[in-house]
Design an enzyme around this catalytic site. Structure first.
Site, PDB file in Angstrom:
ATOM      1  N   GLU A   1      -0.366  11.395  12.410  1.00 16.74           N
ATOM      2  CA  GLU A   1      -0.828  11.064  11.059  1.00 16.74           C
ATOM      3  C   GLU A   1      -2.030  10.129  11.083  1.00 16.74           C
ATOM      4  OE1 GLU A   1       2.319  10.970  12.120  1.00 16.74           O
ATOM      5  OE2 GLU A   1       3.723  11.653  10.583  1.00 16.74           O
TER       6      GLU A   1
ATOM      7  N   GLY B   1       5.729  14.921  10.150  1.00 19.70           N
ATOM      8  CA  GLY B   1       6.998  15.146   9.452  1.00 19.70           C
ATOM      9  C   GLY B   1       7.911  16.105  10.201  1.00 19.70           C
TER      10      GLY B   1
ATOM     11  N   GLU C   1       9.645  14.018  12.692  1.00 22.25           N
ATOM     12  CA  GLU C   1      10.579  13.160  11.947  1.00 22.25           C
ATOM     13  C   GLU C   1      11.806  13.953  11.478  1.00 22.25           C
ATOM     14  OE1 GLU C   1       7.281  11.964   9.459  1.00 22.25           O
ATOM     15  OE2 GLU C   1       7.626   9.870  10.010  1.00 22.25           O
TER      16      GLU C   1
ATOM     17  N   ALA D   1       3.953  17.604   7.627  1.00 22.07           N
ATOM     18  CA  ALA D   1       3.873  17.872   6.194  1.00 22.07           C
ATOM     19  C   ALA D   1       2.602  18.675   5.939  1.00 22.07           C
ATOM     20  CB  ALA D   1       3.851  16.561   5.426  1.00 22.07           C
TER      21      ALA D   1
END
Ligand code: DAK
Length: 258
Positions: free
Chosen positions: A132, A109, A112, A65
């Site tokens: 993260e 992300g 993911e 992200a």
């Protein structure tokens, strides 16, 4: 919708969706997620599309992200806005098979997003990670859940707690990816797999996706009953008759999704 952060090409029954924020290694921001969810929903409803391939660039599938976008957000904002929530739900609602073709970084992300696809084909250069923890947060779109189911507790804990990356060979050994190929062969391999899927009855491929995904949700006994009932239901299709007749007549089946 005109897209700026992704490129969508539909050809030969395959929708190829390419993440396209090269300056930020395809970091996922609001716009990219909105466009991706829109493209996935469009591929689901487009009767020409029978399989989807999601890919990035040679250097990065997606490096996570967008940290710049998230940095100043408060708890109240991410909670009330449900950052990425509706888009993730939209992607998870896609019933057609989705292949992730991953080259380079698939982090946070990005890892993911690849795991939200039905299977991952990786280039030898692929690097997967849930870093993260280095940012003072943790995975939030499945990095503690799907990764654990894919590679087991030991490696999922290791990757989430230390933030270390897993290379393509380790990812294949661990069951995170289905195949590893040289970088130049990545798209050929992914599109080849997509074409194989596109040749089948879409009733079968959609039922298979639903049944395999069911195994993550319910106990074995219930999953087996679900599988058996869906199997039974396929005998109501013309494609079942065609598939079995074609085998016995030693010819290629012509499926019509009926
Ligand atoms: N966000 C924003 N920009 C990024 C980025 C990212 N995740 N990753 C890379 N970039 C940018 C860099 O800032 C740089 O921009 P410029 O300086 O050129 O303007 C450009 O992309 C090239 O990156 P580097 O110069 O760093 O390239 P290197 O080859 O040196 O390093 C790298 C590549 C991938 C190792 C490095 O860029 C890196 O460590 N990137 C960050 C990886 C990371 O920490 N990823 C996790 C992000 S957090 C949520 C659920 C989940 C999430 C969010 C919300 N909700 C449910 C609400 C997910 C969170 C994450 O993914």
């Amino acid at each position: 919708m005109a897209y700026e952060t992704i490129i969508v090409e539909v050809e030969d029954h395959i929708a190829k969706v390419t993440l396209n924020r090269p300056d930020a290694l395809n970091a996922i921001n609001d716009q990219l997620m909105t466009e991706l969810a829109d493209a996935m929903a469009a591929a689901q409803t487009d009767s020409k599309v029978r399989c989807i391939v999601l890919t990035g660039s040679e250097k990065a599938f997606a490096a996570g992200a967008d940290i710049a976008m998230m940095k100043d957000k408060t708890y109240v904002e991410v909670f009330t806005e449900d950052l990425f929530g509706p888009e993730i739900d939209a992607i998870n609602r896609v019933r057609k098979p989705i292949i992730a073709a991953v080259s380079g970084y698939a982090l946070g992300g990005g890892c993911e997003l690849a795991m939200m696809c039905d299977f991952i084909i990786a280039s030898e250069t692929a690097k997967f990670g849930q870093p993260e923890v280095n940012l003072g947060v943790m995975a939030g779109i499945g990095g503690t859940q799907r990764l654990t189911k894919a590679v087991g507790k030991a490696k999922a804990m290791d990757m989430n707690l230390t933030g270390r990356f897993m290379d393509a060979a380790e990812a294949e050994r661990s069951g995170l990816v289905s195949r590893v190929v040289p970088p130049k062969k990545l798209m050929e391999e992914a599109m080849g797999a997509a074409h194989k899927i596109a040749e089948k009855s879409m009733i079968s491929t959609m039922a298979i996706k639903e049944a395999v995904n069911k195994s993550f949700e319910v106990p074995l006994r219930e999953g087996l009953v679900f599988e058996r009932r869906v199997f039974h239901s396929l005998f109501a299709t013309e494609d079942q008759k065609e598939g079995m007749e074609a085998f016995l007549e030693k010819r290629t089946a012509q499926f019509r999704d009926k």
